[in-house]
Write a protein that holds these residues in place. Sequence first.
Motif, PDB file in Angstrom:
ATOM      1  N   ALA A  24       0.832  -1.195   0.000  1.00 47.04           N
ATOM      2  CA  ALA A  24       0.000   0.000   0.000  1.00 47.04           C
ATOM      3  C   ALA A  24       0.869   1.247   0.000  1.00 47.04           C
ATOM      4  O   ALA A  24       1.970   1.259   0.545  1.00 47.04           O
ATOM      5  N   ALA A  25       0.378   2.277  -0.663  1.00 48.83           N
ATOM      6  CA  ALA A  25       1.120   3.532  -0.689  1.00 48.83           C
ATOM      7  C   ALA A  25       1.231   4.111   0.714  1.00 48.83           C
ATOM      8  O   ALA A  25       0.305   4.020   1.525  1.00 48.83           O
ATOM      9  N   LEU A  26       2.396   4.665   0.997  1.00 45.28           N
ATOM     10  CA  LEU A  26       2.617   5.241   2.314  1.00 45.28           C
ATOM     11  C   LEU A  26       1.754   6.480   2.502  1.00 45.28           C
ATOM     12  O   LEU A  26       1.667   7.340   1.626  1.00 45.28           O
ATOM     13  N   LEU A  27       1.112   6.567   3.617  1.00 37.77           N
ATOM     14  CA  LEU A  27       0.297   7.717   3.936  1.00 37.77           C
ATOM     15  C   LEU A  27       1.145   8.761   4.657  1.00 37.77           C
ATOM     16  O   LEU A  27       1.977   8.427   5.500  1.00 37.77           O
ATOM     17  N   ARG A  28       0.941  10.015   4.315  1.00 33.84           N
ATOM     18  CA  ARG A  28       1.658  11.088   4.988  1.00 33.84           C
ATOM     19  C   ARG A  28       0.928  11.389   6.289  1.00 33.84           C
ATOM     20  O   ARG A  28      -0.180  11.932   6.291  1.00 33.84           O
ATOM     21  N   THR A  29       1.542  11.026   7.375  1.00 37.39           N
ATOM     22  CA  THR A  29       0.904  11.196   8.683  1.00 37.39           C
ATOM     23  C   THR A  29       1.370  12.444   9.411  1.00 37.39           C
ATOM     24  O   THR A  29       0.778  12.820  10.426  1.00 37.39           O
ATOM     25  N   ASP A  30       2.445  13.070   8.942  1.00 35.48           N
ATOM     26  CA  ASP A  30       2.959  14.240   9.650  1.00 35.48           C
ATOM     27  C   ASP A  30       2.353  15.546   9.156  1.00 35.48           C
ATOM     28  O   ASP A  30       2.409  16.559   9.851  1.00 35.48           O
ATOM     29  N   PRO A  32      -1.121  17.310   6.831  1.00 36.95           N
ATOM     30  CA  PRO A  32      -2.427  17.041   6.198  1.00 36.95           C
ATOM     31  C   PRO A  32      -2.535  17.574   4.777  1.00 36.95           C
ATOM     32  O   PRO A  32      -3.585  17.445   4.165  1.00 36.95           O
ATOM     33  N   GLU A  33      -1.490  18.191   4.234  1.00 36.88           N
ATOM     34  CA  GLU A  33      -1.575  18.839   2.936  1.00 36.88           C
ATOM     35  C   GLU A  33      -1.803  17.839   1.813  1.00 36.88           C
ATOM     36  O   GLU A  33      -1.420  16.667   1.905  1.00 36.88           O
ATOM     37  N   THR A  34      -2.433  18.318   0.758  1.00 35.14           N
ATOM     38  CA  THR A  34      -2.676  17.509  -0.426  1.00 35.14           C
ATOM     39  C   THR A  34      -2.013  18.166  -1.621  1.00 35.14           C
ATOM     40  O   THR A  34      -1.830  19.378  -1.660  1.00 35.14           O
ATOM     41  N   GLY A  35      -1.659  17.366  -2.585  1.00 34.49           N
ATOM     42  CA  GLY A  35      -0.988  17.880  -3.778  1.00 34.49           C
ATOM     43  C   GLY A  35      -0.294  16.754  -4.520  1.00 34.49           C
ATOM     44  O   GLY A  35      -0.557  15.573  -4.292  1.00 34.49           O
ATOM     45  N   SER A 123      -4.142  22.118  -1.017  1.00 33.18           N
ATOM     46  CA  SER A 123      -4.896  22.499   0.171  1.00 33.18           C
ATOM     47  C   SER A 123      -4.208  21.987   1.425  1.00 33.18           C
ATOM     48  O   SER A 123      -3.373  21.078   1.369  1.00 33.18           O
ATOM     49  N   LEU A 124      -4.577  22.589   2.558  1.00 38.52           N
ATOM     50  CA  LEU A 124      -4.126  22.172   3.888  1.00 38.52           C
ATOM     51  C   LEU A 124      -2.605  22.163   4.013  1.00 38.52           C
ATOM     52  O   LEU A 124      -2.042  21.343   4.713  1.00 38.52           O
TER      53      LEU A 124
END
Length: 213
Positions: A24-30, A32-35, A123-124
């Motif tokens: 699974a792709a690593l989620l950015r937990t540090d 909340p920004e998207t892009g 965003s974020l």
Amino acid sequence: STARFDFRLQVGSSTTVISVEGTAALLRTDKPETGQVVSNRELVNLPNNSRDFLNMATLVAGVAPSRGSLGDGSLDSRGFNVQGSRRSDNVVYLDGTQISQGNGGTTFFPNIEALEEVEIKTSLYSAEYGIKPGGQISSVTKSGTNALHGTVYEFHMNDNFGARNFFDLVNRPESKRHNFGAVVSGPVLIPKLLNGRDRLWFVFAYQGLRSGS
């Protein structure tokens, strides 16, 4: 009559094994920004008529060309909207320096052959990008390497090579366009004074545009 025959299947020997693995792709937990990040390979190889790095922003989810615009970032264009915000809310950076004008466009377009990547935050994003609420487009130039590298290119458009428009009943409108440039990078070498390998490099980039009838 109805006949019933009971039989049992035996498991045979395995001769071929197909193993499918996925992570699974690593989620950015540090943050909340998207892009999305557009790599140099995409910048160079994807069709880009104007060689404008801001055109790549329209590949990101949540980004759409403004009405009457093709999505580029030039001052005479309507640009693009990010997450429904106005075009003038966008901010453009090059190596950490803001290069966008008040309307979200820019007059400085680096040679895309010299760009390592372009990141479009939608965003974020963190407070360091809080100048305006629109998209944050951050581009990073390449650094030199220990080996000498170079690229030379030219894109040429000519009305003599194109088909006649359906509404051009007599002659095609004359149009010529030359988009050319070069990039050279490597270590800084000064005989008997400086050996820049592993310490000091240079990158030189140039591009030109000649367009007219």
